[in-house]
Design a protein around this motif. Structure first.
Motif, PDB file in Angstrom:
ATOM      1  N   SER A 124     -63.762 -43.249 -46.527  1.00 11.90           N
ATOM      2  CA  SER A 124     -63.810 -43.896 -47.832  1.00 11.90           C
ATOM      3  C   SER A 124     -62.436 -43.972 -48.484  1.00 11.90           C
ATOM      4  O   SER A 124     -62.219 -44.794 -49.381  1.00 11.90           O
ATOM      5  N   LYS A 125     -61.502 -43.122 -48.025  1.00 13.11           N
ATOM      6  CA  LYS A 125     -60.142 -43.118 -48.568  1.00 13.11           C
ATOM      7  C   LYS A 125     -59.187 -43.977 -47.739  1.00 13.11           C
ATOM      8  O   LYS A 125     -57.983 -43.975 -47.992  1.00 13.11           O
ATOM      9  N   GLY A 126     -59.701 -44.680 -46.742  1.00 11.03           N
ATOM     10  CA  GLY A 126     -58.878 -45.611 -45.986  1.00 11.03           C
ATOM     11  C   GLY A 126     -58.326 -45.104 -44.678  1.00 11.03           C
ATOM     12  O   GLY A 126     -57.623 -45.824 -43.967  1.00 11.03           O
ATOM     13  N   TYR A 127     -58.637 -43.860 -44.304  1.00  2.00           N
ATOM     14  CA  TYR A 127     -58.140 -43.312 -43.041  1.00  2.00           C
ATOM     15  C   TYR A 127     -58.939 -43.861 -41.862  1.00  2.00           C
ATOM     16  O   TYR A 127     -60.114 -44.222 -41.986  1.00  2.00           O
ATOM     17  N   THR A 128     -58.288 -43.916 -40.710  1.00  2.00           N
ATOM     18  CA  THR A 128     -58.976 -44.126 -39.446  1.00  2.00           C
ATOM     19  C   THR A 128     -59.436 -42.760 -38.954  1.00  2.00           C
ATOM     20  O   THR A 128     -58.666 -41.787 -39.010  1.00  2.00           O
ATOM     21  N   LEU A 129     -60.666 -42.668 -38.502  1.00  2.71           N
ATOM     22  CA  LEU A 129     -61.269 -41.394 -38.148  1.00  2.71           C
ATOM     23  C   LEU A 129     -61.428 -41.245 -36.643  1.00  2.71           C
ATOM     24  O   LEU A 129     -61.958 -42.125 -35.974  1.00  2.71           O
ATOM     25  N   ARG A 130     -60.975 -40.102 -36.149  1.00  3.74           N
ATOM     26  CA  ARG A 130     -61.337 -39.653 -34.807  1.00  3.74           C
ATOM     27  C   ARG A 130     -62.185 -38.396 -34.970  1.00  3.74           C
ATOM     28  O   ARG A 130     -61.882 -37.535 -35.794  1.00  3.74           O
ATOM     29  N   GLY A 131     -63.234 -38.318 -34.200  1.00  3.54           N
ATOM     30  CA  GLY A 131     -64.086 -37.145 -34.245  1.00  3.54           C
ATOM     31  C   GLY A 131     -64.330 -36.599 -32.859  1.00  3.54           C
ATOM     32  O   GLY A 131     -64.298 -37.346 -31.880  1.00  3.54           O
ATOM     33  N   THR A 132     -64.536 -35.293 -32.777  1.00  7.77           N
ATOM     34  CA  THR A 132     -64.905 -34.695 -31.497  1.00  7.77           C
ATOM     35  C   THR A 132     -66.292 -34.077 -31.612  1.00  7.77           C
ATOM     36  O   THR A 132     -66.707 -33.609 -32.672  1.00  7.77           O
ATOM     37  N   THR A 133     -66.986 -34.090 -30.496  1.00  4.81           N
ATOM     38  CA  THR A 133     -68.310 -33.501 -30.417  1.00  4.81           C
ATOM     39  C   THR A 133     -68.548 -33.060 -28.983  1.00  4.81           C
ATOM     40  O   THR A 133     -67.929 -33.597 -28.053  1.00  4.81           O
ATOM     41  N   ARG A 134     -69.432 -32.114 -28.801  1.00  2.00           N
ATOM     42  CA  ARG A 134     -69.766 -31.687 -27.436  1.00  2.00           C
ATOM     43  C   ARG A 134     -70.672 -32.701 -26.750  1.00  2.00           C
ATOM     44  O   ARG A 134     -70.668 -32.806 -25.531  1.00  2.00           O
ATOM     45  N   ARG A 135     -71.480 -33.427 -27.561  1.00  2.00           N
ATOM     46  CA  ARG A 135     -72.402 -34.420 -26.993  1.00  2.00           C
ATOM     47  C   ARG A 135     -72.349 -35.687 -27.832  1.00  2.00           C
ATOM     48  O   ARG A 135     -72.598 -35.650 -29.036  1.00  2.00           O
ATOM     49  N   LEU A 136     -72.053 -36.810 -27.201  1.00  2.00           N
ATOM     50  CA  LEU A 136     -71.983 -38.080 -27.928  1.00  2.00           C
ATOM     51  C   LEU A 136     -73.303 -38.410 -28.611  1.00  2.00           C
ATOM     52  O   LEU A 136     -73.319 -39.021 -29.685  1.00  2.00           O
ATOM     53  N   GLU A 137     -74.418 -38.022 -28.018  1.00  2.00           N
ATOM     54  CA  GLU A 137     -75.726 -38.332 -28.584  1.00  2.00           C
ATOM     55  C   GLU A 137     -75.877 -37.748 -29.988  1.00  2.00           C
ATOM     56  O   GLU A 137     -76.565 -38.329 -30.843  1.00  2.00           O
ATOM     57  N   SER A 138     -75.218 -36.631 -30.255  1.00  2.00           N
ATOM     58  CA  SER A 138     -75.372 -35.970 -31.556  1.00  2.00           C
ATOM     59  C   SER A 138     -74.726 -36.752 -32.690  1.00  2.00           C
ATOM     60  O   SER A 138     -74.940 -36.440 -33.866  1.00  2.00           O
ATOM     61  N   VAL A 139     -73.928 -37.758 -32.365  1.00  2.00           N
ATOM     62  CA  VAL A 139     -73.217 -38.538 -33.382  1.00  2.00           C
ATOM     63  C   VAL A 139     -73.889 -39.893 -33.624  1.00  2.00           C
ATOM     64  O   VAL A 139     -73.516 -40.624 -34.536  1.00  2.00           O
ATOM     65  N   ARG A 140     -74.897 -40.219 -32.820  1.00  2.00           N
ATOM     66  CA  ARG A 140     -75.483 -41.562 -32.898  1.00  2.00           C
ATOM     67  C   ARG A 140     -75.969 -41.892 -34.308  1.00  2.00           C
ATOM     68  O   ARG A 140     -75.731 -42.991 -34.820  1.00  2.00           O
ATOM     69  N   SER A 141     -76.670 -40.958 -34.962  1.00  2.00           N
ATOM     70  CA  SER A 141     -77.215 -41.251 -36.286  1.00  2.00           C
ATOM     71  C   SER A 141     -76.112 -41.499 -37.310  1.00  2.00           C
ATOM     72  O   SER A 141     -76.293 -42.275 -38.256  1.00  2.00           O
ATOM     73  N   LEU A 142     -74.949 -40.862 -37.126  1.00  2.00           N
ATOM     74  CA  LEU A 142     -73.811 -41.105 -38.019  1.00  2.00           C
ATOM     75  C   LEU A 142     -73.219 -42.482 -37.772  1.00  2.00           C
ATOM     76  O   LEU A 142     -72.913 -43.227 -38.706  1.00  2.00           O
ATOM     77  N   LEU A 143     -73.065 -42.829 -36.511  1.00  2.00           N
ATOM     78  CA  LEU A 143     -72.483 -44.128 -36.162  1.00  2.00           C
ATOM     79  C   LEU A 143     -73.388 -45.279 -36.582  1.00  2.00           C
ATOM     80  O   LEU A 143     -72.903 -46.358 -36.944  1.00  2.00           O
ATOM     81  N   GLU A 144     -74.689 -45.054 -36.540  1.00  2.00           N
ATOM     82  CA  GLU A 144     -75.635 -46.092 -36.917  1.00  2.00           C
ATOM     83  C   GLU A 144     -75.993 -46.041 -38.399  1.00  2.00           C
ATOM     84  O   GLU A 144     -76.682 -46.927 -38.904  1.00  2.00           O
TER      85      GLU A 144
END
Length: 378
Positions: free
Chosen positions: A30-50
């Motif tokens: 929301s402040k204009g940054y490009t975000l990189r995130g790490t996770t152990r499982r990509l599936e755990s981020v799906r709800s955030l990405l969607e």
């Protein structure tokens, strides 16, 4: 509402799928940054990405790192970033050994710092590490009544006790002990790294008390909520009529305020370098949460009254506001004054946090707690 344009800077959040990590992620987007995130499982981020991250899809990249303790695990993720939030750490009270909990926390922190030192590049100015309030407190029975813990205090008991747990130590307390030891040992390793390696980037730490507030990544089953949010759901839904004791000192902080402290520290490396910041808003005893909730949501008869008014007093908080739920004079507490004064942060009150947490539950799980999303009343 128009999205903030890119500010041309990239930040990394480890543990992006977690309660704190996801909230930091949305804030920096929301402040204009490009975000990189790490996770152990990509599936755990799906709800955030969607969901909450979707409007910023062109500024989000996720890295799957199954083993954060491996050498150069973060090499690609840190390359070219301007700032790093290291949030990822084992949090599972059913893990009860040093090797399961403490060692991964320490090695994960060192792996991240070493990768940042070797591979990030000269544009990296700040690394902010999420520690815990447990690194500044001593057990309640060992602290003077009414003692106020600040950033100058150190937990000196958890690591030696975790290294040699007495046979008579309660088994139910071993998991929380190992968690405390992991946070203390990881912080010690972080400061030792800073002293030995003298990196070009600033290093600071944030020490939240019990973190409450609306989660961006709620589990589909409320029974899988984390240890700080599950009690709030149980109170509201009527799942429990006998309320559990509070966690630790019963000090609390809103997750959105935790994210704000992290971002301030990252944006002010010249001030934050070498500093510890407690993130703590005030007092959240279980009965206080019950009383606040029953006042805010009076139609909800499922919330049992407990013993209204018991265990807290009216007081003046760290922002000099009179609040209805505060520490009794003999209760130990974690002090949020430093961050308030240095950062000019306005800590959210317990009433604000409880209300927004319950509204998030209603939106995700249904208007009545215990009702699955998509169901309707008969």
């Amino acid at each position: 509402m128009a999205l903030s344009p890119s500010n041309g800077k990239t930040v990394l959040v480890t543990g992006i799928n977690g309660f704190i990590g996801s909230t930091i992620g949305l804030l920096v987007l929301s402040k204009g940054y490009t975000l990189r995130g790490t996770t152990r499982r990509l599936e755990s981020v799906r709800s955030l990405l969607e969901g909450p991250f979707k409007p910023y899809a062109d500024r989000v990249a996720i890295f799957e790192i199954a083993d954060m303790t491996a050498a150069d695990a973060y090499k690609d993720a840190v390359s070219g970033v301007h700032g790093i939030f290291h949030v990822a750490s084992p949090v599972a009270f059913d893990l009860c050994t040093w090797d399961q909990v403490v060692e991964p926390a320490v090695q994960g922190t060192l792996s991240l710092l070493e990768s940042a030192h070797r591979h990030a590049g000269g544009q990296l100015r700040s690394v902010v590490v999420t520690s815990s309030g447990t690194t500044v407190v001593t057990p309640a029975e060992d602290a003077p009544p009414g003692y106020v813990f600040t950033e100058n205090d150190q937990n000196t008991w958890a690591v030696p006790l975790a290294k040699s747990v007495p046979a008579e130590f309660p088994k139910s307390n071993i998991g929380p002990l190992m968690y405390s030891a992991s946070k203390v040992a990881a912080e010690q390793a972080m400061w030792q790294f800073r002293q030995d390696r003298r990196p070009s980037f600033a290093i600071s730490s944030v020490h939240p008390s019990v973190v409450l507030g609306p989660s961006l990544n709620l589990p589909r089953n409320p029974q899988d909520l984390n240890v700080s949010l599950k009690p709030i759901y149980d109170i509201y839904s009527g799942t429990e009529s006998t309320y559990p004791p509070p966690i630790g000192t019963a000090s609390f902080v809103d997750v959105r305020d935790v994210a704000a402290v992290h971002l301030w520290a990252l944006q002010h490396p010249e001030v934050a370098d070498g500093e510890r910041y407690i993130a703590s808003s005030g007092f959240a005893p279980t009965q206080g949460m019950v009383d606040v909730m029953r006042e805010q949501f009076p139609p909800n008869s499922r919330t049992a009254p407990g013993e209204p008014g018991k265990g807290y007093v009216e007081g003046i908080d760290y922002c000099d506001r009179r609040v209805p739920v505060w520490y009794p004079k003999d209760r130990i507490q974690m002090c949020g004054t430093k961050a308030h004064k240095v950062m000019q942060i306005r800590w959210r009150t317990l009433a604000e946090t409880i209300q927004d947490t319950v509204l998030a539950f209603q939106e995700f799980y249904g208007q009545k707690a215990g009702q699955s999303k998509g169901e309707t009343d008969p």
